[in-house]
Design an enzyme around this catalytic site. Sequence first.
Site, PDB file in Angstrom:
ATOM      1  N   ARG A   1      52.320  27.016  48.831  1.00 38.71           N
ATOM      2  CA  ARG A   1      53.456  26.074  49.015  1.00 38.71           C
ATOM      3  C   ARG A   1      53.044  24.856  49.840  1.00 38.71           C
ATOM      4  NH1 ARG A   1      54.044  28.692  45.895  1.00 38.71           N
ATOM      5  NH2 ARG A   1      55.634  30.162  45.308  1.00 38.71           N
TER       6      ARG A   1
ATOM      7  N   SER B   1      64.308  29.323  46.712  1.00 36.98           N
ATOM      8  CA  SER B   1      64.050  30.113  47.923  1.00 36.98           C
ATOM      9  C   SER B   1      64.172  29.210  49.141  1.00 36.98           C
ATOM     10  CB  SER B   1      62.640  30.700  47.880  1.00 36.98           C
ATOM     11  OG  SER B   1      62.531  31.554  46.777  1.00 36.98           O
TER      12      SER B   1
ATOM     13  N   GLU C   1      61.515  26.236  53.088  1.00 43.69           N
ATOM     14  CA  GLU C   1      60.682  25.680  52.005  1.00 43.69           C
ATOM     15  C   GLU C   1      61.120  24.260  51.618  1.00 43.69           C
ATOM     16  OE1 GLU C   1      59.658  28.356  48.658  1.00 43.69           O
ATOM     17  OE2 GLU C   1      60.275  26.685  47.394  1.00 43.69           O
TER      18      GLU C   1
HETATM   19  C1  LIG Z   1      67.244  27.485  41.245  1.00 44.72           C
HETATM   20  C2  LIG Z   1      65.919  27.028  41.816  1.00 44.72           C
HETATM   21  C3  LIG Z   1      64.772  27.789  41.626  1.00 44.72           C
HETATM   22  C4  LIG Z   1      63.547  27.365  42.142  1.00 44.72           C
HETATM   23  N1  LIG Z   1      62.430  28.147  41.951  1.00 44.72           N
HETATM   24  C5  LIG Z   1      61.239  27.770  42.448  1.00 44.72           C
HETATM   25  C6  LIG Z   1      60.081  28.603  42.244  1.00 44.72           C
HETATM   26  O1  LIG Z   1      60.134  29.649  41.607  1.00 44.72           O
HETATM   27  N2  LIG Z   1      58.910  28.183  42.789  1.00 44.72           N
HETATM   28  C7  LIG Z   1      58.801  27.019  43.492  1.00 44.72           C
HETATM   29  O2  LIG Z   1      57.703  26.707  43.949  1.00 44.72           O
HETATM   30  N3  LIG Z   1      59.879  26.221  43.674  1.00 44.72           N
HETATM   31  C8  LIG Z   1      61.092  26.564  43.188  1.00 44.72           C
HETATM   32  N4  LIG Z   1      62.195  25.775  43.395  1.00 44.72           N
HETATM   33  C9  LIG Z   1      62.058  24.539  44.182  1.00 44.72           C
HETATM   34  C10 LIG Z   1      61.912  23.248  43.321  1.00 44.72           C
HETATM   35  O3  LIG Z   1      62.469  23.396  42.050  1.00 44.72           O
HETATM   36  C11 LIG Z   1      60.476  22.779  43.182  1.00 44.72           C
HETATM   37  O4  LIG Z   1      59.902  22.554  44.454  1.00 44.72           O
HETATM   38  C12 LIG Z   1      60.365  21.495  42.341  1.00 44.72           C
HETATM   39  O5  LIG Z   1      59.003  21.204  42.112  1.00 44.72           O
HETATM   40  C13 LIG Z   1      61.022  20.296  43.005  1.00 44.72           C
HETATM   41  O6  LIG Z   1      61.077  19.241  42.048  1.00 44.72           O
HETATM   42  P1  LIG Z   1      62.105  18.055  42.137  1.00 44.72           P
HETATM   43  O7  LIG Z   1      61.717  17.073  41.110  1.00 44.72           O
HETATM   44  O8  LIG Z   1      63.495  18.570  42.061  1.00 44.72           O
HETATM   45  O9  LIG Z   1      61.808  17.496  43.614  1.00 44.72           O
HETATM   46  P2  LIG Z   1      62.843  16.810  44.606  1.00 44.72           P
HETATM   47  O10 LIG Z   1      63.781  17.839  45.138  1.00 44.72           O
HETATM   48  O11 LIG Z   1      63.438  15.600  43.996  1.00 44.72           O
HETATM   49  O12 LIG Z   1      61.861  16.375  45.779  1.00 44.72           O
HETATM   50  C14 LIG Z   1      61.278  17.355  46.603  1.00 44.72           C
HETATM   51  C15 LIG Z   1      60.325  16.653  47.596  1.00 44.72           C
HETATM   52  O13 LIG Z   1      59.251  16.074  46.879  1.00 44.72           O
HETATM   53  C16 LIG Z   1      59.238  14.655  47.055  1.00 44.72           C
HETATM   54  N5  LIG Z   1      58.893  14.069  45.750  1.00 44.72           N
HETATM   55  C17 LIG Z   1      59.482  14.290  44.552  1.00 44.72           C
HETATM   56  N6  LIG Z   1      58.818  13.627  43.583  1.00 44.72           N
HETATM   57  C18 LIG Z   1      57.806  12.970  44.193  1.00 44.72           C
HETATM   58  C19 LIG Z   1      56.748  12.118  43.750  1.00 44.72           C
HETATM   59  N7  LIG Z   1      56.601  11.798  42.460  1.00 44.72           N
HETATM   60  N8  LIG Z   1      55.880  11.636  44.670  1.00 44.72           N
HETATM   61  C20 LIG Z   1      56.001  11.948  45.987  1.00 44.72           C
HETATM   62  N9  LIG Z   1      56.977  12.744  46.474  1.00 44.72           N
HETATM   63  C21 LIG Z   1      57.855  13.252  45.581  1.00 44.72           C
HETATM   64  C22 LIG Z   1      60.625  14.269  47.537  1.00 44.72           C
HETATM   65  O14 LIG Z   1      60.575  13.095  48.334  1.00 44.72           O
HETATM   66  C23 LIG Z   1      60.994  15.492  48.359  1.00 44.72           C
HETATM   67  O15 LIG Z   1      60.399  15.414  49.619  1.00 44.72           O
HETATM   68  C24 LIG Z   1      63.447  26.167  42.885  1.00 44.72           C
HETATM   69  C25 LIG Z   1      64.610  25.387  43.086  1.00 44.72           C
HETATM   70  C26 LIG Z   1      65.839  25.819  42.551  1.00 44.72           C
HETATM   71  C27 LIG Z   1      67.066  24.977  42.769  1.00 44.72           C
END
Ligand SMILES: Cc1cc2nc3c(=O)[nH]c(=O)nc-3n(C[C@H](O)[C@H](O)[C@H](O)COP(=O)(O)OP(=O)(O)OC[C@H]3O[C@@H](n4cnc5c(N)ncnc54)[C@H](O)[C@@H]3O)c2cc1C
Length: 376
Positions: free
Chosen positions: A182, A260, A366
């Site tokens: 992570r 999580s 996380e």
């Molecule tokens: C129901 C659910 C289940 C999930 N299951 C998992 C799982 O099994 N495993 C896991 O690892 N995660 C899980 N997650 C967490 C999440 O989905 C992941 O971390 C995902 O990769 C986040 O993507 P996002 O585009 O929504 O990021 P965002 O929430 O939009 O951003 C997250 C962070 O990344 C930064 N960011 C986003 N895009 C960029 C970019 N292009 N450049 C620089 N910074 C950036 C943002 O500024 C922020 O700090 C889960 C979340 C939910 C809601």
Amino acid sequence: MFVAPRPAPAPAVVTSLRRVDSAPPLSELTTLRLGGPAARLVDATSEDELVALVREADAVGEPLLVLAGGSNVVVADEGFAGTVVRVASRGIEQLQRSDGRVWLDVQAGEEWDALVALCVGNGAAGIEALSGIPGSVGATPIQNVGAYGQEVADVIAGVRALDRLSGEVHALDVEECLFDYRSSVFKRDPARWIVLRVSFAFEPAGKSEPVRYAELARRLRIDEGQRAPLQAVRDAVLELRRGKGMVLDPGDPDTVSAGSFFTNPILREHAFAELVGHAAERLGRDAVPPSWPAGQRRYVKTSAAWLIEHAGFARGHGDPAGIAISTKHTLALTNRGAGTTAQLVALAREIAGGVREAFGVELVPEPVFVGHAWVG
Ligand SMILES: Cc1cc2nc3c(=O)[nH]c(=O)nc-3n(C[C@H](O)[C@H](O)[C@H](O)COP(=O)(O)OP(=O)(O)OC[C@H]3O[C@@H](n4cnc5c(N)ncnc54)[C@H](O)[C@@H]3O)c2cc1C
């Protein structure tokens, strides 16, 4: 080989920060449905636009939040006093290499699960167990997303990113990404890097990578370490995740979360031995916390969910109309409709405090906190 890969669109006209309209509350852009307003919101629909918008904000010292799917953020009720740039760049290109692997170059704003489905449908192995994770491709390297025995770092060949310190675009190879559980160079230094594009190399195996997660292997009726058809692995993962409220579903209030909420603690071997002692004292000798190799010598990983449950926090604990632990999974904190970020943080602190008191272990959130900071 891939069906209709989508090339990056031609560079669009750069949208100036000065021409951005008033922003909606960030609760409309996050999976927790929490967060107050931003000063400004602008979409970056191409890599060039993303670079230009970030450079423009940095040039005038404007506070900047880069947001994509909003599935891993906890935004303050007060919102964010700056510009939110939404990553909406699209494009998937297949690269020609002679090593037999399938090489894809994917824009940051592409939807992650759509990429997984594309790979599974085309016989490319390596991310099938990461099915159902919400959010964008560009966010996956940030916390090195992982689930059911796979991590995205295993298939990343490189990341193209904007370095906000120098204003230059760099191609980072996989070693420079410093991937860990992570974590990555991007997570460690969040104010520095903007992920623009991710390059992946997949095995054209037709079958999955060896399944390394006991629950998934059981569901597939295979032994751990065996392979299975890619689509069967994807279907089984989606089914397991739905049962835990871990696939976004507007009809399921348990999915209004950031996934999580706490990472699994990584402990030195002697700290884990102390934890085993605390658990035996509190719960009896049969209560042994689970542990797995942490990938580093003298460290082990244990289960945050086990610690939370055995510290006395049951599924559903909290306010059934506000913020509560998911009724399907102890690790997910959910907004049942009327919750606020302040209430979410209060519940998270109650849980972290309860685990600390019961077992002496510090839980680490996380998701990324925006407009406020975590104090455990
Ligand atoms: C129901 C659910 C289940 C999930 N299951 C998992 C799982 O099994 N495993 C896991 O690892 N995660 C899980 N997650 C967490 C999440 O989905 C992941 O971390 C995902 O990769 C986040 O993507 P996002 O585009 O929504 O990021 P965002 O929430 O939009 O951003 C997250 C962070 O990344 C930064 N960011 C986003 N895009 C960029 C970019 N292009 N450049 C620089 N910074 C950036 C943002 O500024 C922020 O700090 C889960 C979340 C939910 C809601």
